[in-house]
Design an enzyme around this catalytic site. Structure first.
Site, PDB file in Angstrom:
ATOM      1  N   ASP A   1       0.209   5.288   0.254  1.00 43.92           N
ATOM      2  CA  ASP A   1      -0.746   6.140   1.368  1.00 43.92           C
ATOM      3  C   ASP A   1      -0.423   7.781   1.002  1.00 43.92           C
ATOM      4  O   ASP A   1       0.611   8.117   1.612  1.00 43.92           O
ATOM      5  CB  ASP A   1      -1.009   5.863   2.527  1.00 43.92           C
TER       6      ASP A   1
ATOM      7  N   GLU B   1      -2.502  10.828   3.130  1.00 41.05           N
ATOM      8  CA  GLU B   1      -3.687  10.886   3.921  1.00 41.05           C
ATOM      9  C   GLU B   1      -3.573  12.501   4.340  1.00 41.05           C
ATOM     10  O   GLU B   1      -2.793  12.579   5.045  1.00 41.05           O
ATOM     11  CB  GLU B   1      -3.753   9.966   5.105  1.00 41.05           C
TER      12      GLU B   1
ATOM     13  N   GLU C   1       0.800  -1.120   0.051  1.00 35.05           N
ATOM     14  CA  GLU C   1      -0.048   0.056   0.062  1.00 35.05           C
ATOM     15  C   GLU C   1       0.883   1.150   0.206  1.00 35.05           C
ATOM     16  O   GLU C   1       1.842   1.302   0.521  1.00 35.05           O
ATOM     17  CB  GLU C   1      -0.833   0.038   1.399  1.00 35.05           C
TER      18      GLU C   1
END
Length: 292
Positions: free
Chosen positions: A112, A114, A110
């Site tokens: 990311d 955010e 993953e």
């Protein structure tokens, strides 16, 4: 002319045609003109609104639910970018996420972005994280040097065999190098879906959960446009991910150039507010990738 610029292709016409086919496949399948061409609702479709004839979308968060969308295909290496205008005003407790995920439970990969909401007047923070072969907890946070709710800004993930780079408006804010030779996990084999979500996370998002979401300010909105994916789609040509002629594997993209390196240092010196590599309460001994 062909011999001057493409001597290898001139001598191997089949390889030339094959390579050009791959490039056309990558680009034509990876540059959607509208949201619907390459994305779909991941959940709460009623809270995803297409605007400007599908060239932009609005995500909505209210007390009933957040929402999210996902790419229709998975990709193995390449570049993904979107222009996003984040939740304005008092956005404490909200998280707008833009990420890639292999959708494999125990050994997931993953990458990311955010974006952590704030109380009005406070800086917006962006947290990046990397999971490789199921291991995550590699958070870094940077305070953005502009108000990302006033206008659209471009957020990009570059993923090659050499490194992963997170960009904000072409400014690299994080680089994670491939150090598999030193037994450090790096995502190389699992294709990933592209996701974006808007959701409530007031147990941790703003000042570690001290600032709670103010539902009187709801609904909250985030906007997206200029969806751009250039990568090896899966399913697709099996030789694409290992093709050294993919532009993101080229020499110019194997490391940060001099201008990017200067911007990278500037961000880390002036805007980084958290780095797991220096958090001795969590890691008395820095993780191996921090020392590589």
């Amino acid at each position: 002319m062909a011999k001057k610029y493409l001597p290898y292709f001139h001598e191997t016409p089949f390889l030339c045609i094959l390579t050009l086919f791959i490039l056309m496949f990558i680009r034509s399948s990876g540059r959607p003109m509208t949201f619907a061409e390459d994305f779909k609702a991941a959940y709460s479709e009623s809270h995803i609104r297409q605007i400007y004839s599908g060239k932009a979308i609005q995500l909505v968060l209210d007390q009933s639910t957040g929402c999210g969308f996902a790419s229709k295909r998975k990709y193995l290496f390449g570049r993904v970018s979107m222009k996003i205008k984040l939740v304005p005003g008092d956005s404490a407790g909200t998280v707008t996420a833009f990420y890639m995920n292999s959708d494999t439970a125990t050994v997931r990969d993953e990458l990311d972005f955010e974006f952590l909401g704030n109380r009005s007047g406070q800086p917006y923070s962006v947290q990046t994280n990397i999971f490789a072969h199921g291991k995550g907890d590699r958070e870094q946070r940077v305070n953005l040097w502009f108000d990302p709710a006033l206008d659209f800004h471009t957020y990009t993930i570059l993923w090659s065999h050499k490194h992963i780079v997170f960009y904000v408006d072409d400014v690299p804010i994080r680089e994670y190098k491939n150090n598999q030779a030193k037994n450090i996990a790096y995502p190389t084999s699992q294709p990933m879906t592209v996701y974006s979500t808007l959701w409530e996370a007031d147990d941790w998002a703003t000042r570690g959960g001290l600032e709670k979401i103010d539902w009187s300010k709801a609904p909250f909105y985030a906007y997206y446009k200029d969806f751009d994916i250039e990568g090896c789609p899966v399913p697709g040509p099996t030789f694409c991910p290992s093709n050294p002629r993919n532009w993101w594997e080229g020499y110019a993209y194997q490391s940060l150039n001099a201008a990017e390196a200067r911007r990278y240092r500037w961000v880390r010196l002036n805007h980084m507010v958290y780095d797991y590599c220096t958090d001795r309460s969590r890691y008395p001994v820095p993780p191996p990738e921090c020392r590589a």
